[in-house]
Design a protein around this motif. Sequence first.
Motif, mmCIF file in Angstrom:
data_model
loop_
_atom_site.group_PDB
_atom_site.id
_atom_site.type_symbol
_atom_site.label_atom_id
_atom_site.label_comp_id
_atom_site.label_asym_id
_atom_site.label_seq_id
_atom_site.Cartn_x
_atom_site.Cartn_y
_atom_site.Cartn_z
ATOM 1 N N VAL A 249 0.829 -1.205 0.000
ATOM 2 C CA VAL A 249 0.000 0.000 0.000
ATOM 3 C C VAL A 249 0.863 1.254 0.000
ATOM 4 O O VAL A 249 0.596 2.212 -0.715
ATOM 5 N N ALA A 250 1.905 1.264 0.815
ATOM 6 C CA ALA A 250 2.785 2.430 0.917
ATOM 7 C C ALA A 250 4.222 1.947 1.011
ATOM 8 O O ALA A 250 4.512 0.918 1.639
ATOM 9 N N LYS A 251 5.110 2.703 0.387
ATOM 10 C CA LYS A 251 6.521 2.363 0.390
ATOM 11 C C LYS A 251 7.159 2.806 1.695
ATOM 12 O O LYS A 251 6.778 3.825 2.279
ATOM 13 N N GLY A 252 8.138 2.032 2.159
ATOM 14 C CA GLY A 252 8.809 2.371 3.405
ATOM 15 C C GLY A 252 9.738 3.559 3.256
ATOM 16 O O GLY A 252 10.336 3.787 2.203
ATOM 17 N N THR A 253 9.874 4.317 4.317
ATOM 18 C CA THR A 253 10.772 5.461 4.369
ATOM 19 C C THR A 253 11.722 5.296 5.553
ATOM 20 O O THR A 253 11.661 4.298 6.278
ATOM 21 N N LYS A 254 12.573 6.293 5.746
ATOM 22 C CA LYS A 254 13.516 6.209 6.859
ATOM 23 C C LYS A 254 12.816 6.410 8.202
ATOM 24 O O LYS A 254 13.377 6.066 9.251
#
Length: 268
Positions: A249-254
């Motif tokens: 659904v959503a891409k991972g970030t830092k």
Amino acid sequence: MLISIFQNERLPNEIMSSWKKAAKVNQKTHRERHQPEIRSHLGLLEKKKDYKARANDYNAKRRTLKTLKKKVLNKNPDEFYFHMINSRIEDGVHHEICEEDEHSPEQIKLMQTQDMKYVDLKRRVEASKIEKMQSRMHIIDVANETSNKHIFFVDSKKEAKEFDLASRLDTHPSLISRRINRPRLSDLKTLTLPSVDSKTLEKLTKERSNAYKELRKRVEREKELLTIQRKLEVKRHLQNKKEEPPIRVAKGTKDSAPIYKWNFERKK
């Protein structure tokens, strides 16, 4: 006669030994001069031992660079080595290619579980330290910076125009901006402040600012550990081959873990 002859033979040795002792006692110890007071603003004067340590470090680095340059010049660009096929670069990060038979799936899951437990342990330690610091510190500045409203009701428009906030709160006008520790006028008359010199006040202010900095860093570290823990959990769930692959659904970030959506499956 025999005794006097032996004494005369031993006399030169005794004189020589006493002369050596006297020479050692009277010998001047030569020391390296210290930094003159006129040049004291330049720092300590470098002694011979400091120069030798600096020179040895410089020469060692110079020899290392010379050796590396020689290896680069003598390298064959067409030379093959096995690390070429056992490693790769993905998104600018170097990764080692492990052999498939090196670790079993059970061993990989166990290692990942141990990593998650270690990260969770560190996060709990940071959370407990944050809780102790918050209970020990009075976070006054945060309360003063909080934006809230206090509504006063009056009976007429004339009273609203003549409304005086300081007299309504029964405090000094300079203390209106405070949301906590706002004494009344009657308390200010009987209040006796302790005598604190400027050095002590500066020291206390510095200690308080250092404590707030440490608290902020610990809160940030606790958030980072929580993000890492969530990423490890998502990674462990993605390795389950028995379930259908989820939809991202959503891409991972830092600052956040990736979000996946699994198909609903009713368990017995």
